[in-house]
Design an enzyme around this catalytic site. Structure first.
Site, PDB file in Angstrom:
ATOM      1  N   ASN A  92      21.679  42.845  18.373  1.00  0.00           N
ATOM      2  CA  ASN A  92      21.689  43.352  19.663  1.00  0.00           C
ATOM      3  C   ASN A  92      22.327  44.698  19.760  1.00  0.00           C
ATOM      4  O   ASN A  92      23.234  44.942  19.067  1.00  0.00           O
ATOM      5  CB  ASN A  92      22.184  42.361  20.625  1.00  0.00           C
ATOM      6  CG  ASN A  92      21.443  40.947  20.907  1.00  0.00           C
ATOM      7  OD1 ASN A  92      20.528  40.961  21.755  1.00  0.00           O
ATOM      8  ND2 ASN A  92      22.020  40.220  20.110  1.00  0.00           N
ATOM      9  N   CYS A 133      16.866  37.779  15.567  1.00  0.00           N
ATOM     10  CA  CYS A 133      16.346  36.945  15.853  1.00  0.00           C
ATOM     11  C   CYS A 133      15.785  35.919  14.589  1.00  0.00           C
ATOM     12  O   CYS A 133      15.029  36.552  13.812  1.00  0.00           O
ATOM     13  CB  CYS A 133      15.034  37.264  16.383  1.00  0.00           C
ATOM     14  SG  CYS A 133      13.775  36.073  17.021  1.00  0.00           S
ATOM     15  N   HIS A 156      17.418  45.085  21.048  1.00  0.00           N
ATOM     16  CA  HIS A 156      17.940  45.164  19.878  1.00  0.00           C
ATOM     17  C   HIS A 156      17.993  46.531  19.221  1.00  0.00           C
ATOM     18  O   HIS A 156      16.995  47.578  19.786  1.00  0.00           O
ATOM     19  CB  HIS A 156      17.110  44.116  19.180  1.00  0.00           C
ATOM     20  CG  HIS A 156      17.333  42.795  19.332  1.00  0.00           C
ATOM     21  ND1 HIS A 156      17.539  41.837  18.473  1.00  0.00           N
ATOM     22  CD2 HIS A 156      17.494  42.056  20.663  1.00  0.00           C
ATOM     23  CE1 HIS A 156      17.659  40.526  19.148  1.00  0.00           C
ATOM     24  NE2 HIS A 156      17.701  40.722  20.413  1.00  0.00           N
ATOM     25  N   ARG A 200      25.863  33.370  21.979  1.00  0.00           N
ATOM     26  CA  ARG A 200      24.717  32.833  21.657  1.00  0.00           C
ATOM     27  C   ARG A 200      23.707  33.615  20.920  1.00  0.00           C
ATOM     28  O   ARG A 200      23.669  33.355  19.716  1.00  0.00           O
ATOM     29  CB  ARG A 200      23.964  32.371  23.185  1.00  0.00           C
ATOM     30  CG  ARG A 200      22.844  31.314  22.984  1.00  0.00           C
ATOM     31  CD  ARG A 200      21.453  31.915  22.618  1.00  0.00           C
ATOM     32  NE  ARG A 200      21.024  32.893  23.498  1.00  0.00           N
ATOM     33  CZ  ARG A 200      19.906  33.421  23.261  1.00  0.00           C
ATOM     34  NH1 ARG A 200      19.176  33.213  22.113  1.00  0.00           N
ATOM     35  NH2 ARG A 200      19.432  34.413  23.935  1.00  0.00           N
ATOM     36  N   ASP A 201      23.255  34.627  21.375  1.00  0.00           N
ATOM     37  CA  ASP A 201      22.148  35.206  20.727  1.00  0.00           C
ATOM     38  C   ASP A 201      22.622  36.077  19.724  1.00  0.00           C
ATOM     39  O   ASP A 201      22.409  36.248  18.753  1.00  0.00           O
ATOM     40  CB  ASP A 201      21.467  36.422  21.543  1.00  0.00           C
ATOM     41  CG  ASP A 201      20.202  37.090  21.277  1.00  0.00           C
ATOM     42  OD1 ASP A 201      19.591  36.269  20.362  1.00  0.00           O
ATOM     43  OD2 ASP A 201      19.987  37.793  21.350  1.00  0.00           O
ATOM     44  N   HIS A 218      17.074  43.909  27.577  1.00  0.00           N
ATOM     45  CA  HIS A 218      17.826  43.180  26.467  1.00  0.00           C
ATOM     46  C   HIS A 218      17.410  43.992  25.325  1.00  0.00           C
ATOM     47  O   HIS A 218      16.218  43.584  24.513  1.00  0.00           O
ATOM     48  CB  HIS A 218      17.425  41.522  26.385  1.00  0.00           C
ATOM     49  CG  HIS A 218      18.062  40.984  25.267  1.00  0.00           C
ATOM     50  ND1 HIS A 218      18.843  39.867  25.591  1.00  0.00           N
ATOM     51  CD2 HIS A 218      17.735  40.785  23.862  1.00  0.00           C
ATOM     52  CE1 HIS A 218      19.184  39.416  24.350  1.00  0.00           C
ATOM     53  NE2 HIS A 218      18.630  39.947  23.418  1.00  0.00           N
TER      54      HIS A 218
END
Length: 296
Positions: free
Chosen positions: A246, A237, A206, A12-13, A204
């Site tokens: 990430n 993002c 990055h 997803r991300d 989370h």
């Protein structure tokens, strides 16, 4: 600490900011590979408008195709009640909602204020309770915002606490633009942990400025035991210019393995997923570890 839990956000991300979308079949294959590598909590996709995030089109098909697996949690990110209904109907057992600690980012990302975003969460949380689904919460911009710069720690604590009070079993604190450093990350976690149990906190990170692993280590020492990561270092993002991927799952696993901390992840198998997925995207994995291990 002997064990940690990794939340794999690559499907997803990781994919949502890639220029080349992957097909439903390719995403299913990616998830199957991640499961085979030993990952047990995986973001399978998000139910958002393909107009805004075309890379996530067909996420419910991905979820349905993988299906229920004993001991595996496939999570779906949902922005509103309509998204919740679609995820529920596709068989989701867990969903995630997302808020921001920055008013500017909230407006740019989901076109509403922080307060309005919580109004949207109410029917989603009620629907999840009625369906017996767990809900995970995300807080973006916890260490900085692409529009506002520094974000008040009090805002991070307030948003995280409210998500937990709403019923999110876990709150993932996201350094959306990867600007944090170890001391700032540890201070932020400590402040949030004063309001909600540290066992309910995830990180989370990055890796924009190469600080992700250092920040994770600092927060591990604060008692955090759940970390989001993305195979191959995929991600970014779409609403944060210049934000890179990430932290790579394989780099994180390599570090944790070296510290004697168990993740249950087979590193060579994970590296192969990283290399295969990157090839389909027409790019190299961010992490050189993947290329080294996949070739061995």
């Amino acid at each position: 600490m002997d064990n940690v839990r990794l939340v794999e956000v690559g499907p997803r991300d990781g994919l949502q900011n890639e220029k080349r979308p992957l097909s439903v079949a390719d995403r299913v294959q990616m998830i199957e590979g991640l499961i085979e590598a030993g990952l047990t909590t995986i973001e399978a996709g998000s139910v958002v408008s393909p107009k805004w995030v075309p890379q996530m089109e067909g996420s419910t098909e991905v979820l349905s195709s993988v299906g229920h697996r004993e001991g595996i949690t496939l999570q779906m990110l949902v922005p509103n009640f309509r998204g919740f209904e679609a995820a529920r109907d596709a068989g989701a057992e867990e969903i995630a909602i997302f808020a921001s600690a920055s008013e500017s980012f909230s407006q740019k990302n989901i076109n509403c204020s922080i307060a309005e975003s919580f109004d949207r969460f109410l029917p989603v949380m009620e629907g999840a309770r009625n369906a017996g689904m767990r809900v995970r919460g995300y807080v973006s911009c916890v260490l900085g915002c692409p529009y506002e710069g520094p974000v008040a720690l009090s805002s991070v604590v307030a948003v995280a606490s409210r998500l937990h009070a709403f019923g999110c079993y876990e709150v993932s604190l996201g350094d959306t633009i990867g600007i944090g450093t170890p001391r700032a990350a540890a201070t932020m976690v400590r402040a949030v942990a004063a309001e909600i149990p540290v066992s309910s906190i995830a990180l989370h990170e990055h890796n924009t400025y190469g600080q992700a692993l250092a920040n994770i280590l600092a927060c591990l020492e604060e008692g955090v035991s759940v970390f989001d990561s993305s195979v191959g270092g995929l991600g970014g993002c779409p609403y944060a210019k210049g934000a890179t991927g990430n932290v790579a799952t394989e780099e994180l696993v390599f570090m944790l393995d070296g510290m004697g901390i168990k993740t249950g992840v087979d590193l060579p198998k994970l590296a192969r997923v990283a290399v295969e997925t990157a090839a389909k995207l027409g790019r190299d994995p961010v992490s050189p570890i993947s290329r080294i291990l996949a070739a061995s």
